[in-house]
Motif scaffolding. Structure first.
Motif, short mmCIF file in Angstrom:
data_model
loop_
_atom_site.label_atom_id
_atom_site.label_comp_id
_atom_site.label_asym_id
_atom_site.label_seq_id
_atom_site.Cartn_x
_atom_site.Cartn_y
_atom_site.Cartn_z
N GLN A 18 0.82 -1.20 0.00
CA GLN A 18 0.00 0.00 0.00
C GLN A 18 0.86 1.26 0.00
O GLN A 18 1.74 1.42 0.85
CB GLN A 18 -0.91 0.02 1.23
CG GLN A 18 -1.84 1.22 1.28
CD GLN A 18 -2.79 1.16 2.47
OE1 GLN A 18 -2.85 0.15 3.16
NE2 GLN A 18 -3.51 2.24 2.71
N PRO A 19 0.63 2.19 -0.93
CA PRO A 19 1.37 3.45 -0.93
C PRO A 19 1.12 4.23 0.37
O PRO A 19 0.01 4.23 0.90
CB PRO A 19 0.80 4.20 -2.14
CG PRO A 19 0.21 3.14 -3.01
CD PRO A 19 -0.30 2.09 -2.07
N GLY A 20 2.16 4.88 0.86
CA GLY A 20 2.02 5.68 2.06
C GLY A 20 1.92 4.88 3.34
O GLY A 20 1.50 5.40 4.38
N ALA A 21 2.32 3.60 3.29
CA ALA A 21 2.27 2.75 4.48
C ALA A 21 3.26 3.26 5.53
O ALA A 21 4.28 3.87 5.21
CB ALA A 21 2.59 1.31 4.11
N PRO A 22 2.98 2.99 6.80
CA PRO A 22 3.96 3.34 7.85
C PRO A 22 5.21 2.49 7.72
O PRO A 22 5.20 1.43 7.07
CB PRO A 22 3.20 3.04 9.14
CG PRO A 22 2.18 2.02 8.77
CD PRO A 22 1.79 2.33 7.35
N ILE A 23 6.29 2.93 8.34
CA ILE A 23 7.55 2.18 8.29
C ILE A 23 8.04 1.92 9.71
O ILE A 23 7.72 2.67 10.64
CB ILE A 23 8.63 2.90 7.47
CG1 ILE A 23 9.01 4.25 8.08
CG2 ILE A 23 8.18 3.08 6.03
CD1 ILE A 23 10.15 4.93 7.33
N ALA A 24 8.82 0.84 9.86
CA ALA A 24 9.33 0.46 11.18
C ALA A 24 10.71 -0.14 11.06
O ALA A 24 11.02 -0.84 10.09
CB ALA A 24 8.39 -0.53 11.86
N LEU A 25 11.53 0.11 12.06
CA LEU A 25 12.88 -0.45 12.16
C LEU A 25 12.97 -1.22 13.46
O LEU A 25 12.60 -0.71 14.52
CB LEU A 25 13.92 0.68 12.15
CG LEU A 25 15.38 0.29 12.36
CD1 LEU A 25 15.88 -0.55 11.19
CD2 LEU A 25 16.25 1.54 12.53
N VAL A 26 13.48 -2.47 13.40
CA VAL A 26 13.60 -3.33 14.57
C VAL A 26 15.08 -3.61 14.83
O VAL A 26 15.80 -4.06 13.92
CB VAL A 26 12.83 -4.65 14.38
CG1 VAL A 26 12.84 -5.45 15.67
CG2 VAL A 26 11.39 -4.39 13.93
N LEU A 27 15.53 -3.36 16.07
CA LEU A 27 16.95 -3.44 16.41
C LEU A 27 17.24 -4.60 17.37
O LEU A 27 16.47 -4.87 18.28
CB LEU A 27 17.39 -2.12 17.05
CG LEU A 27 17.22 -0.90 16.13
CD1 LEU A 27 17.47 0.39 16.90
CD2 LEU A 27 18.15 -0.99 14.93
N SER A 31 5.98 -1.18 6.01
CA SER A 31 7.28 -1.50 5.43
C SER A 31 8.24 -1.60 6.61
O SER A 31 8.35 -0.66 7.39
CB SER A 31 7.75 -0.42 4.45
OG SER A 31 6.96 -0.44 3.27
N VAL A 32 8.92 -2.73 6.76
CA VAL A 32 9.67 -2.96 7.99
C VAL A 32 11.03 -3.59 7.69
O VAL A 32 11.17 -4.38 6.76
CB VAL A 32 8.86 -3.85 8.97
CG1 VAL A 32 8.46 -5.17 8.31
CG2 VAL A 32 9.62 -4.11 10.26
N MET A 33 12.02 -3.22 8.50
CA MET A 33 13.38 -3.73 8.36
C MET A 33 13.90 -4.24 9.70
O MET A 33 13.64 -3.64 10.73
CB MET A 33 14.32 -2.64 7.84
CG MET A 33 15.80 -3.05 7.85
SD MET A 33 16.91 -1.71 7.34
CE MET A 33 16.61 -1.70 5.57
#
Length: 222
Positions: A22-31, A59-61
Motif C-alpha cells: 500500500q502506498p504511504g504505508a507506515p515504516i518500522a525499524l527493529v533493532l 514496510s519494515v526492516m
C-alpha cells in the motif's frame, strides 16, 4: 523477506526488508540485542516484532548492525551502531518518500538504541521496547521523552530485573503528555522462551490502537 545490503556509515549493512504494497504505508525499524552477547537480527524477539509490523501493513526492516553477520565494520560501543540505525532509517525513507508514521522497536540493547534514535528523529511517532536494560545502561537522555510507546518486560527476568524497568516507566509516565503502555509477563524470563506469541499479541494490540488514534487525529486535522 528479501535480503538487502546498503551502505552504512562504516561499510555495507545486511538487513531483511519487507516492502508494503500500500502506498504511504507506515515504516518500522527493529533493532537487535547486544552483538557481543550473540545479538543478531535473527533473534526470536526481533523476528517476532518484525512479523507483527509486516502483518499490520508496515514496510519494515530488521538489520544486522556493524560487525554482525555480513555487515561490515566493528563493534563501536553503541555510538557507531546508533549511526547505523539512523542510516537504516534513511534507507527506508528514501524508498518510501511518502510513508506514514515511523516506528522504532528493539529488544534489550536494541531497545536502548531505539530510544536514542527516537530522541534524534522527530519523525518517529512511537516505539516498542522489550526488556530495556535500565539496570545496566543510562536512560536519562529521555528527558523529555518525545513520544509514548509500549514497554514489555518479563517478571522473572534475572538479567534485567522488573523493578528497574518499572522505575524507568514511572519516570516516563510522570512526563507531561507521555503514556507508557507497560506490560509485565509475570512468568517470563529475559529470553521470552515460549512467550513470543504473547509478545506479538501485545505489540499488535498496542500498534492497532496507536495507528487508529493517529488516523483519527489526521481526519480531524483535515
Amino acid at each position: 523477506m528479501p535480503e538487502v545490503m546498503f551502505q552504512g556509515p562504516d561499510g555495507r549493512l545486511e538487513a531483511r526488508y519487507h516492502h508494503a504494497k500500500q502506498p504511504g504505508a507506515p515504516i518500522a525499524l527493529v533493532l537487535h540485542p547486544h552483538p557481543l552477547h550473540g545479538g543478531t537480527m535473527n533473534n526470536r524477539v526481533v523476528y517476532t516484532l518484525y512479523g507483527v509490523f509486516q502483518r499490520l501493513g508496515f514496510s519494515v526492516m530488521r538489520v544486522n548492525l556493524r560487525g554482525v553477520g555480513k555487515s561490515q565494520g566493528r563493534y563501536d560501543g553503541g555510538v557507531g551502531e546508533l549511526a547505523d540505525a539512523a542510516g537504516a532509517l534513511d534507507w527506508m525513507q528514501a524508498i518510501n518518500p511518502n510513508s506514514g508514521p515511523v516506528w522504532v522497536a528493539g529488544y534489550q540493547w536494541g531497545a536502548w538504541l531505539g530510544m536514542q534514535l527516537l530522541m534524534r528523529r522527530p519523525e518517529v511517532r512511537g516505539f516498542i521496547s522489550v526488556t530495556p536494560p535500565a539496570n545496566h545502561l543510562d536512560f536519562g537522555f529521555l528527558a523529555p521523552c518525545p513520544q509514548s510507546g509500549l514497554i514489555v518486560q518479563g517478571g522473572r527476568d534475572e538479567i534485567v530485573p522488573e523493578p528497574a524497568v518499572a522505575k524507568l516507566v514511572a519516570k516516563l509516565n510522570s512526563q507531561k503528555g507521555i503514556r507508557i503502555d507497560y506490560r509485565v509477563f509475570e512468568d517470563c524470563d529475559h529470553f521470552f522462551v515460549d512467550h513470543c506469541d504473547r509478545l506479538a499479541e501485545a505489540a499488535e494490540e498496542h500498534l492497532t490502537l496507536a495507528l487508529g488514534r493517529d488516523e483519527r487525529l489526521k481526519l480531524a486535522a483535515d
